[in-house]
Scaffold this motif. Structure first.
Motif, PDB file in Angstrom:
ATOM      1  N   LEU A 117      26.523 -22.534  14.844  1.00 48.42           N
ATOM      2  CA  LEU A 117      25.883 -23.423  13.872  1.00 48.42           C
ATOM      3  C   LEU A 117      24.747 -24.214  14.500  1.00 48.42           C
ATOM      4  CD1 LEU A 117      28.947 -24.789  11.880  1.00 48.42           C
ATOM      5  CD2 LEU A 117      27.229 -23.143  11.119  1.00 48.42           C
ATOM      6  N   LEU A 118      24.943 -24.700  15.714  1.00 45.70           N
ATOM      7  CA  LEU A 118      23.897 -25.446  16.396  1.00 45.70           C
ATOM      8  C   LEU A 118      22.691 -24.559  16.677  1.00 45.70           C
ATOM      9  CD1 LEU A 118      23.224 -28.208  17.628  1.00 45.70           C
ATOM     10  CD2 LEU A 118      24.134 -27.350  19.778  1.00 45.70           C
ATOM     11  N   THR A 119      22.920 -23.326  17.074  1.00 45.27           N
ATOM     12  CA  THR A 119      21.822 -22.398  17.335  1.00 45.27           C
ATOM     13  C   THR A 119      21.055 -22.093  16.056  1.00 45.27           C
ATOM     14  OG1 THR A 119      23.064 -21.407  19.153  1.00 45.27           O
ATOM     15  CG2 THR A 119      21.241 -20.119  18.245  1.00 45.27           C
ATOM     16  N   ARG A 120      21.766 -21.855  14.969  1.00 46.45           N
ATOM     17  CA  ARG A 120      21.084 -21.582  13.691  1.00 46.45           C
ATOM     18  C   ARG A 120      20.294 -22.777  13.214  1.00 46.45           C
ATOM     19  NH1 ARG A 120      25.385 -18.031  10.178  1.00 46.45           N
ATOM     20  NH2 ARG A 120      25.278 -16.200  11.509  1.00 46.45           N
ATOM     21  N   PHE A 121      20.875 -23.963  13.350  1.00 45.61           N
ATOM     22  CA  PHE A 121      20.167 -25.168  12.936  1.00 45.61           C
ATOM     23  C   PHE A 121      18.909 -25.366  13.765  1.00 45.61           C
ATOM     24  CE2 PHE A 121      19.400 -29.749  13.412  1.00 45.61           C
ATOM     25  CZ  PHE A 121      19.104 -30.047  12.088  1.00 45.61           C
ATOM     26  N   ALA A 122      19.018 -25.188  15.077  1.00 43.74           N
ATOM     27  CA  ALA A 122      17.869 -25.384  15.959  1.00 43.74           C
ATOM     28  C   ALA A 122      16.793 -24.332  15.706  1.00 43.74           C
ATOM     29  CB  ALA A 122      18.312 -25.346  17.418  1.00 43.74           C
ATOM     30  N   SER A 123      17.193 -23.098  15.437  1.00 45.29           N
ATOM     31  CA  SER A 123      16.188 -22.058  15.213  1.00 45.29           C
ATOM     32  C   SER A 123      15.489 -22.235  13.871  1.00 45.29           C
ATOM     33  CB  SER A 123      16.822 -20.668  15.296  1.00 45.29           C
ATOM     34  OG  SER A 123      17.730 -20.475  14.239  1.00 45.29           O
ATOM     35  N   SER A 124      16.158 -22.829  12.887  1.00 47.21           N
ATOM     36  CA  SER A 124      15.495 -23.047  11.604  1.00 47.21           C
ATOM     37  C   SER A 124      14.502 -24.202  11.682  1.00 47.21           C
ATOM     38  CB  SER A 124      16.527 -23.327  10.512  1.00 47.21           C
ATOM     39  OG  SER A 124      17.158 -24.581  10.735  1.00 47.21           O
ATOM     40  N   GLN A 125      14.627 -25.057  12.669  1.00 48.16           N
ATOM     41  CA  GLN A 125      13.699 -26.176  12.818  1.00 48.16           C
ATOM     42  C   GLN A 125      12.349 -25.733  13.365  1.00 48.16           C
ATOM     43  OE1 GLN A 125      14.370 -29.371  11.837  1.00 48.16           O
ATOM     44  NE2 GLN A 125      16.191 -28.422  10.982  1.00 48.16           N
ATOM     45  N   PHE A 126      12.326 -24.653  14.126  1.00 51.32           N
ATOM     46  CA  PHE A 126      11.103 -24.173  14.746  1.00 51.32           C
ATOM     47  C   PHE A 126      10.890 -22.715  14.367  1.00 51.32           C
ATOM     48  CE2 PHE A 126      12.988 -27.342  17.591  1.00 51.32           C
ATOM     49  CZ  PHE A 126      11.995 -28.309  17.517  1.00 51.32           C
ATOM     50  N   PRO A 127      10.315 -22.455  13.181  1.00 50.20           N
ATOM     51  CA  PRO A 127      10.131 -21.061  12.768  1.00 50.20           C
ATOM     52  C   PRO A 127       9.114 -20.344  13.658  1.00 50.20           C
ATOM     53  CG  PRO A 127       9.061 -22.539  11.211  1.00 50.20           C
ATOM     54  CD  PRO A 127       9.809 -23.397  12.195  1.00 50.20           C
ATOM     55  N   THR A 128       9.467 -19.139  14.031  1.00 48.77           N
ATOM     56  CA  THR A 128       8.574 -18.313  14.841  1.00 48.77           C
ATOM     57  C   THR A 128       8.546 -16.918  14.238  1.00 48.77           C
ATOM     58  OG1 THR A 128      10.372 -17.673  16.288  1.00 48.77           O
ATOM     59  CG2 THR A 128       9.069 -19.579  16.966  1.00 48.77           C
ATOM     60  N   GLY A 129       7.634 -16.130  14.671  1.00 47.78           N
ATOM     61  CA  GLY A 129       7.566 -14.749  14.216  1.00 47.78           C
ATOM     62  C   GLY A 129       6.148 -14.363  13.889  1.00 47.78           C
ATOM     63  N   PRO A 130       5.926 -13.070  13.614  1.00 49.10           N
ATOM     64  CA  PRO A 130       4.557 -12.602  13.349  1.00 49.10           C
ATOM     65  C   PRO A 130       3.968 -13.176  12.068  1.00 49.10           C
ATOM     66  CG  PRO A 130       6.154 -10.823  13.065  1.00 49.10           C
ATOM     67  CD  PRO A 130       6.880 -11.994  13.615  1.00 49.10           C
ATOM     68  N   GLN A 131       4.805 -13.462  11.062  1.00 48.61           N
ATOM     69  CA  GLN A 131       4.254 -13.971   9.812  1.00 48.61           C
ATOM     70  C   GLN A 131       3.626 -15.349   9.999  1.00 48.61           C
ATOM     71  OE1 GLN A 131       7.469 -13.635  10.471  1.00 48.61           O
ATOM     72  NE2 GLN A 131       8.661 -15.315   9.642  1.00 48.61           N
ATOM     73  N   PHE A 132       4.077 -16.108  10.973  1.00 48.22           N
ATOM     74  CA  PHE A 132       3.507 -17.422  11.213  1.00 48.22           C
ATOM     75  C   PHE A 132       2.279 -17.341  12.105  1.00 48.22           C
ATOM     76  CE2 PHE A 132       7.999 -18.220  10.310  1.00 48.22           C
ATOM     77  CZ  PHE A 132       7.851 -19.047   9.201  1.00 48.22           C
ATOM     78  N   ALA A 133       2.176 -16.339  12.926  1.00 47.08           N
ATOM     79  CA  ALA A 133       1.054 -16.219  13.845  1.00 47.08           C
ATOM     80  C   ALA A 133      -0.183 -15.646  13.159  1.00 47.08           C
ATOM     81  CB  ALA A 133       1.440 -15.333  15.018  1.00 47.08           C
TER      82      ALA A 133
END
Length: 153
Positions: A117-133
């Protein structure tokens, strides 16, 4: 891991035993401090050793499961916690083994679940990926003011 487990057990056990020795000693500050130090010297190394045994056995089983199963997932830790609890309670009989296995498995399941749960919460706070770049951020809309109401009609 066993050195970390010993240290954690010794420090945590030392704090717990300090409070326990202080409370159980006769009244008077010198008696209470002496009771606290005696309790720390007597029980903290034993608790540290118990944590070290638990941590070493847990790590050994966890690494063995990774090798046998060929993957590293939360089930390895949960199973390792259950097996460690069962092995350490083996001298007390099968009923104690089942109870300790259940507690070890449940405890590790809670720890693994909290980690996920902590990992999912932390990863949703900082979106990354090709769609953002690839896409530029949209320009912000101007905020309307009461004097410029005609531009929005």
């Amino acid at each position: 891991y066993k050195y970390y487990a010993f240290t954690m057990g010794a420090i945590g056990g030392g704090i717990f035993q300090a409070v326990k020795g202080f409370r159980n000693a006769p009244s008077g500050m010198s008696h209470r401090m002496r009771g606290s130090l005696t309790a720390i010297k007597t029980r903290a190394p034993q608790l540290g050793g118990s944590f070290a045994v638990w941590g070493g056995l847990f790590s050994m089983i966890d690494c063995g499961l990774v090798k046998v199963r060929g993957k590293e997932d939360p089930w390895n830790s949960i199973t390792s916690g259950a097996m460690t609890g069962a092995i350490l309670a083996a001298r007390n009989g099968p009923v104690a083994m089942v109870g300790s296995a259940a507690m070890g498995g449940i405890l590790l399941a809670l720890i693994e679940g909290a980690g996920i749960l902590l990992t999912r919460f932390a990863s949703s706070q900082f979106p990354t990926g090709p769609q953002f770049a690839e896409e530029p951020a949209p320009a912000p809309m101007p905020t309307p003011s009461f004097g410029d109401y005609r531009q929005y009609q």
